[in-house]
Design an enzyme around this catalytic site. Sequence first.
Site, PDB file in Angstrom:
ATOM      1  N   ALA A 141       0.822  -1.206   0.000  1.00 35.91           N
ATOM      2  CA  ALA A 141       0.000   0.000   0.000  1.00 35.91           C
ATOM      3  C   ALA A 141       0.856   1.256   0.000  1.00 35.91           C
ATOM      4  O   ALA A 141       1.973   1.268   0.515  1.00 35.91           O
ATOM      5  CB  ALA A 141      -0.917   0.009   1.221  1.00 35.91           C
ATOM      6  N   CYS A 142       0.306   2.326  -0.585  1.00 35.87           N
ATOM      7  CA  CYS A 142       0.953   3.642  -0.547  1.00 35.87           C
ATOM      8  C   CYS A 142      -0.162   4.682  -0.429  1.00 35.87           C
ATOM      9  O   CYS A 142      -1.266   4.371   0.006  1.00 35.87           O
ATOM     10  CB  CYS A 142       1.814   3.870  -1.782  1.00 35.87           C
ATOM     11  SG  CYS A 142       0.896   3.986  -3.325  1.00 35.87           S
ATOM     12  N   GLY A 143       0.116   5.919  -0.809  1.00 30.05           N
ATOM     13  CA  GLY A 143      -0.896   6.956  -0.683  1.00 30.05           C
ATOM     14  C   GLY A 143      -1.980   6.889  -1.736  1.00 30.05           C
ATOM     15  O   GLY A 143      -3.171   6.919  -1.425  1.00 30.05           O
TER      16      GLY A 143
END
Length: 215
Positions: A141-143
């Site tokens: 996951a990231c932004g």
Amino acid sequence: MTLLIPQPNHIHKPPVVPYRRLRKPYRFPVIFAVSGKQLILSGKVRAVEPKEAKTVVASEGYVLLDVRPNWEREKARVKGSLHVPLFVEDTDNGPITLLKKWIHLGYIGLWTGQRFTMFNDKFTLRVVEAVPDKESKVLVACGEGLRSLVAVSKLDGEGYKSLGWLTGGFNRATEGDFPEIEGTEELRFATIGGASYYFLKLLVLLQSFGQNSKE
């Protein structure tokens, strides 16, 4: 009669450089992002909606891998998640890098608050150290979902068999999607910084004021 044309004693020839030496061992992140998207479309990597994340992590045994840079994670993070940044701040202060930083600040940094970064060349090494079993389930996951696409492609190339990708990143997360959040901001706002952060706060304030006025 044969005409003899005098030849110079030494004929300069440019050195032959193997093609491999001219190529840099670096591939642009966009290539990895495209590769990551193809992995998801093919079904090799599982796409996980934020509303599914709690079940996937708590019940299915996925390790949540947060690949955001430190300054985003400090604002908000899922408690217990593994953190290995895909990009790190570029601390080089050479004249060319300083010029790039100045341009970045003027065009991007002041609005988004994002710092000038470079690819973390120890990314896969750190993930392997933290999750040595490549049969482990890892939800990346990231932004916004783009950096995690790059990370998914890198980890697939490293041999991980059970990868997941958080669709749209933490920006699409709502309250309750993850069991416990640490930090000073809402998880969905952690990527936002700089002038855009204050603009967002103003919009939220105006929206709240409008709702209160109707009541």
